[in-house]
Structure formats: structure tokens, C-alpha cells
Design a protein around this motif. Sequence first.
Motif, PDB file in Angstrom:
ATOM      1  N   PRO A  40      83.778   3.973  58.369  1.00  0.00           N
ATOM      2  CA  PRO A  40      82.576   3.152  58.153  1.00  0.00           C
ATOM      3  C   PRO A  40      82.907   1.877  57.399  1.00  0.00           C
ATOM      4  O   PRO A  40      83.936   1.785  56.726  1.00  0.00           O
ATOM      5  CB  PRO A  40      81.680   4.065  57.318  1.00  0.00           C
ATOM      6  CG  PRO A  40      82.627   4.992  56.626  1.00  0.00           C
ATOM      7  CD  PRO A  40      83.760   5.218  57.575  1.00  0.00           C
ATOM      8  N   VAL A  41      82.013   0.921  57.512  1.00  0.00           N
ATOM      9  CA  VAL A  41      82.178  -0.338  56.786  1.00  0.00           C
ATOM     10  C   VAL A  41      82.017  -0.076  55.290  1.00  0.00           C
ATOM     11  O   VAL A  41      81.111   0.632  54.862  1.00  0.00           O
ATOM     12  CB  VAL A  41      81.140  -1.380  57.259  1.00  0.00           C
ATOM     13  CG1 VAL A  41      81.201  -2.640  56.393  1.00  0.00           C
ATOM     14  CG2 VAL A  41      81.375  -1.721  58.715  1.00  0.00           C
ATOM     15  N   LEU A 346      97.691  -9.709  48.291  1.00  0.00           N
ATOM     16  CA  LEU A 346      97.918  -9.306  49.674  1.00  0.00           C
ATOM     17  C   LEU A 346      98.115  -7.807  49.809  1.00  0.00           C
ATOM     18  O   LEU A 346      98.392  -7.315  50.901  1.00  0.00           O
ATOM     19  CB  LEU A 346      99.165 -10.028  50.221  1.00  0.00           C
ATOM     20  CG  LEU A 346      99.114 -11.549  50.148  1.00  0.00           C
ATOM     21  CD1 LEU A 346     100.456 -12.138  50.519  1.00  0.00           C
ATOM     22  CD2 LEU A 346      98.023 -12.093  51.038  1.00  0.00           C
ATOM     23  N   ASP A 347      97.950  -7.069  48.715  1.00  0.00           N
ATOM     24  CA  ASP A 347      98.233  -5.638  48.734  1.00  0.00           C
ATOM     25  C   ASP A 347      97.015  -4.791  48.402  1.00  0.00           C
ATOM     26  O   ASP A 347      97.077  -3.573  48.468  1.00  0.00           O
ATOM     27  CB  ASP A 347      99.360  -5.330  47.738  1.00  0.00           C
ATOM     28  CG  ASP A 347     100.086  -4.039  48.071  1.00  0.00           C
ATOM     29  OD1 ASP A 347     100.191  -3.727  49.271  1.00  0.00           O
ATOM     30  OD2 ASP A 347     100.530  -3.355  47.155  1.00  0.00           O
ATOM     31  N   ILE A 348      95.906  -5.413  48.011  1.00  0.00           N
ATOM     32  CA  ILE A 348      94.714  -4.643  47.663  1.00  0.00           C
ATOM     33  C   ILE A 348      93.909  -4.360  48.922  1.00  0.00           C
ATOM     34  O   ILE A 348      93.948  -5.112  49.894  1.00  0.00           O
ATOM     35  CB  ILE A 348      93.846  -5.403  46.638  1.00  0.00           C
ATOM     36  CG1 ILE A 348      93.512  -6.813  47.127  1.00  0.00           C
ATOM     37  CG2 ILE A 348      94.529  -5.470  45.295  1.00  0.00           C
ATOM     38  CD1 ILE A 348      92.616  -7.587  46.191  1.00  0.00           C
ATOM     39  N   CYS A 349      93.176  -3.250  48.923  1.00  0.00           N
ATOM     40  CA  CYS A 349      92.432  -2.836  50.111  1.00  0.00           C
ATOM     41  C   CYS A 349      90.993  -2.498  49.734  1.00  0.00           C
ATOM     42  O   CYS A 349      90.759  -1.716  48.822  1.00  0.00           O
ATOM     43  CB  CYS A 349      93.094  -1.626  50.762  1.00  0.00           C
ATOM     44  SG  CYS A 349      94.739  -1.946  51.410  1.00  0.00           S
ATOM     45  N   TYR A 350      90.034  -3.066  50.436  1.00  0.00           N
ATOM     46  CA  TYR A 350      88.628  -2.750  50.249  1.00  0.00           C
ATOM     47  C   TYR A 350      88.093  -1.912  51.404  1.00  0.00           C
ATOM     48  O   TYR A 350      86.969  -1.446  51.373  1.00  0.00           O
ATOM     49  CB  TYR A 350      87.796  -4.037  50.133  1.00  0.00           C
ATOM     50  CG  TYR A 350      87.763  -4.598  48.741  1.00  0.00           C
ATOM     51  CD1 TYR A 350      86.633  -4.476  47.942  1.00  0.00           C
ATOM     52  CD2 TYR A 350      88.862  -5.242  48.203  1.00  0.00           C
ATOM     53  CE1 TYR A 350      86.592  -4.985  46.666  1.00  0.00           C
ATOM     54  CE2 TYR A 350      88.833  -5.759  46.921  1.00  0.00           C
ATOM     55  CZ  TYR A 350      87.693  -5.629  46.148  1.00  0.00           C
ATOM     56  OH  TYR A 350      87.667  -6.137  44.882  1.00  0.00           O
ATOM     57  N   GLY A 351      88.876  -1.755  52.441  1.00  0.00           N
ATOM     58  CA  GLY A 351      88.428  -0.986  53.590  1.00  0.00           C
ATOM     59  C   GLY A 351      89.495  -0.009  54.009  1.00  0.00           C
ATOM     60  O   GLY A 351      90.283   0.449  53.187  1.00  0.00           O
ATOM     61  N   PRO A 352      89.558   0.349  55.296  1.00  0.00           N
ATOM     62  CA  PRO A 352      90.605   1.267  55.757  1.00  0.00           C
ATOM     63  C   PRO A 352      91.988   0.645  55.634  1.00  0.00           C
ATOM     64  O   PRO A 352      92.133  -0.565  55.591  1.00  0.00           O
ATOM     65  CB  PRO A 352      90.229   1.502  57.233  1.00  0.00           C
ATOM     66  CG  PRO A 352      89.456   0.292  57.617  1.00  0.00           C
ATOM     67  CD  PRO A 352      88.709  -0.123  56.395  1.00  0.00           C
ATOM     68  N   PHE A 353      92.998   1.489  55.584  1.00  0.00           N
ATOM     69  CA  PHE A 353      94.354   0.964  55.447  1.00  0.00           C
ATOM     70  C   PHE A 353      95.343   1.911  56.102  1.00  0.00           C
ATOM     71  O   PHE A 353      95.096   3.110  56.237  1.00  0.00           O
ATOM     72  CB  PHE A 353      94.720   0.775  53.971  1.00  0.00           C
ATOM     73  CG  PHE A 353      94.614   2.036  53.149  1.00  0.00           C
ATOM     74  CD1 PHE A 353      95.671   2.940  53.072  1.00  0.00           C
ATOM     75  CD2 PHE A 353      93.452   2.323  52.449  1.00  0.00           C
ATOM     76  CE1 PHE A 353      95.571   4.095  52.325  1.00  0.00           C
ATOM     77  CE2 PHE A 353      93.343   3.486  51.694  1.00  0.00           C
ATOM     78  CZ  PHE A 353      94.408   4.374  51.632  1.00  0.00           C
ATOM     79  N   ILE A 354      96.458   1.353  56.551  1.00  0.00           N
ATOM     80  CA  ILE A 354      97.566   2.148  57.051  1.00  0.00           C
ATOM     81  C   ILE A 354      98.381   2.587  55.838  1.00  0.00           C
ATOM     82  O   ILE A 354      98.858   1.744  55.077  1.00  0.00           O
ATOM     83  CB  ILE A 354      98.427   1.341  58.033  1.00  0.00           C
ATOM     84  CG1 ILE A 354      97.570   0.877  59.224  1.00  0.00           C
ATOM     85  CG2 ILE A 354      99.607   2.156  58.527  1.00  0.00           C
ATOM     86  CD1 ILE A 354      98.296  -0.040  60.186  1.00  0.00           C
ATOM     87  N   THR A 355      98.532   3.889  55.672  1.00  0.00           N
ATOM     88  CA  THR A 355      99.099   4.441  54.437  1.00  0.00           C
ATOM     89  C   THR A 355     100.441   3.815  54.076  1.00  0.00           C
ATOM     90  O   THR A 355     100.670   3.417  52.926  1.00  0.00           O
ATOM     91  CB  THR A 355      99.264   5.964  54.565  1.00  0.00           C
ATOM     92  OG1 THR A 355      97.999   6.540  54.898  1.00  0.00           O
ATOM     93  CG2 THR A 355      99.755   6.559  53.253  1.00  0.00           C
TER      94      THR A 355
END
Length: 453
Positions: A40-41, A346-355
Motif C-alpha cells: 500500500p501507499v 539516497l538510502d532512506i526509505c518511506y515506502g517499499p524497498f528491496i531488502t
Amino acid sequence: MFSSLHLNMLRIPTRPRTTFFQLIAVVLFVSWLVLLCVQPVKLSPDSDGYLETANHLTDNSTSRPLLFPLLLRIINTLHLKQSIVCFFINILSLLSFFRLCGPNKKLFSLTNIGILIGFFLLPATWSYCGACLTESILFAVEIWIVIFLSLLFFPKRPTSLVSIIIYSLAIALLGTLLKPWIMLFVVGCSVLFAVMALFGKAFRTARIPALVLFIITTGAFVFSYKYNMSKSSSSANIVYLLANSNKLDELKARVQDKKGLTPEEARFTSRVIDDIQLLKDQYNSDPLIAPMEALKVLKVNDKAYADTINRAFKIAYFQRSKDAINLVGLSVERYVQDTQLGLTCLDICYGPFITILKKNGVYFAIALAGLTLIYWFIQRRRKTGPAVKRPLSLFGKQVLIFAGILLFTSIFFALFLAVSGGIELRRTVLPAVLFQLIAISYLMINRRELLKA
């Protein structure tokens, strides 16, 4: 015949090598697409404001810039998933960058594929697509700013004054309607382009586009200044900076010594000190969570105190020359320490991510870029001898000036954001870092045109 056969043998590995990297790009593209489809968003504390603005676009009292809420309104009306739409907007913008900003007409050349893979390896760029934040389309907006700049200064065919004006207006609008302070980068670039066009021989042919861009962007900045400030959280950022920059002891010493302060300024500064002390002791130096009734002058949620906060900022950082110098040093320190030269942005994630990419994607991308440059340098020396001995072509000089201005301005833009970014410093500095990556990418896709044949 032997020579011809030898050349053909040298060309054999080219296609398999390109196909291999195409496969990597496709795998990364599909991986991100699957993640964005199944998750989900992501809603953040800012998301409610954007959604509210999207539902009331004609309400001028909203505190959100128009572009992203407009996109949300369109997506919601058409019942589309935001993350998928933003993902494709960013991808198509990057492909347009390859097509429109490089001399090579082959869209999926080895260089373009390498840059594409490099961006796919940066987790924040694509995970933001799954977040209800302006960063969802930030990459696309910045790409198109650079595309229009390239079309302005390196047109494929002769352009009219009307086209120059349209490109300049598009750049000004893109710099204002998503994150208004991007206009600072745009104006900085336009000033340097105008200077180089007037005083640099290599860029003199771009005098008219440079002057038109300068006039339109500076005019747009002045005209939209009140709008930009109304969309900015500058008061909260100022108070956050005061409370998190070791300014407290210095202000106390100035009040005790009574040097450089009038009696009225000393009383005002004492109240500022009390507010900073309160924020540090009870609210983790975060002005947004402190109740406004507990503060005396640093009331960030009360617009009536905006001028008061600006006055505190002036006394703390601009009343003495050494304070301004210390502020510059602070910006460099925060950029290096808090954002690690932009890498953590460039390394922070607010949504889905590739582990595998969440902690290593940035380093994969940097390693790829470094190996690419080393390989290109070795090949260049092998084919033509030391590259430094070959003169630059006129177009090569223009490309270096163009990319150099983008890179130079983005670095100062990052330093500015490092002291005005407030609580979400890494997220705020991200736009400047993306501009740096785009500038380097522009230089790479035009590298073959730099040297004279």
C-alpha cells in the motif's frame, strides 16, 4: 582481410555485454514494480495535508504547493494507484533525459543502461514512489528542469525567441510548483549561465537563451516570493536550527557581556534563550511538539510570530560577521556529518524497498559509477593516448560549463538546505543531491563529444 576480421572479433562481445546489463535493468525494474504493486501507499504525517489540498485545489488558504496535490486529484479521480503512476512518471522522465539530452540516438546504449541501473540501485529514489509525499515525483520534476535547460542551450535545431521563453517559463514553473525553494537552485543556475554567456567565449553563442532565462526566472522568483514563503515552514526550521546548533551558550554569554546588544535586544534575547532552554529540556529540541502557550517568542505555529522568529534568527546569526561565518561552517558540518555528504539522503526509505538495496544500494551505485569511469579512462588512454593532451571541442567546452554550473550550484544548494532543512534534514537535502547525480549523468552521456576528433 585480417584487419577486417580482427575488427569484427573485437565487436563480438559488445552485444552480449549490452544484453547482460539490459537484463539487470529489467530485473530491477520488475522488482520495484512488483513491490509497488503489492504494498500500500505509505502515509506520513505530511500526507494528510497533501490529501486535503487535493480535495480543495481552489482553496488559496492551503499551505501546500499545487503540483503534487493536482497529481493526487487526477489519480484519485481515475482510481489509479499512486505508487505505480509515480514510478512510471519517473522512469519515462529518465528515458526522455537519455533521448533528449545526449547526442547518441540509441536509447538503450551501454552508457544509458549503466546510468539506469545506477538509479535503480538507489533505494530512496524509487521507494519514495510509494509514499504520499512530494518526493514521489521529485526525481521527474528535476529531470525535466535539466531537460528544458539542455533544450534551451543545446537545441537540436534553430529555436525562436518564443521557444526560448516557453522553455524558461516551464523551468520557472517546475521550480516553484512542487517545492518552491527549488527556485533558489534555478535562479542560481540562471545567474551563472548569464555570467558565462556574457564573459565566457565558449558559451557566448548562448547569450540570448541565458539572458532570457535569467530575466524570466529572477522575475518569477520575485513575483512568487510571497507564494513561496506561504508554502515554506521557515519559522519551524529557524527555531529547530536555534535549538540544535549549540547556540544557547553563546547567546547567554552575549546577554551577560551586553556587547553588541541594546537593552531592548538583550531582553528579547533573554526570552529567546528561555524558549530554547525549554525546548532542549522538555521537548527534545523539537519546536513542533512543544505547546505554543509554553513558549514566549518562538511560537512556530502562530503566523503572527513569524517576524519575531526572523528577528531572533537575525540576532543569532547575522548581527555579527563571525556569526555568519560560523553559520557557513555549520552548514558544511551538518552536510558532512548528518547527511554523510548526501549519501544517507539516497538510502532512506518511506515506502517499499528491496531488502538487499536498503543498506547497500547507494554503495552499489557509487561502485558502479566509479568502475564505469575507470573503465572509460583506461579505454580512452588505450585508443587515443593521454586524454589530457587532447584539446576540448567547442561543444565539449559548452557541455563542461553546463554540467559544471549544475554541479556547482547544487553543492551550494545542498549547503543551504543543510541549515534550513529543519527536522527532516536528509529528506530535505535530497533534491540537491539528485541534481548532482543528474549533472554527472549528463556529462557521462555526452562524454564522447568532449574531445576534438
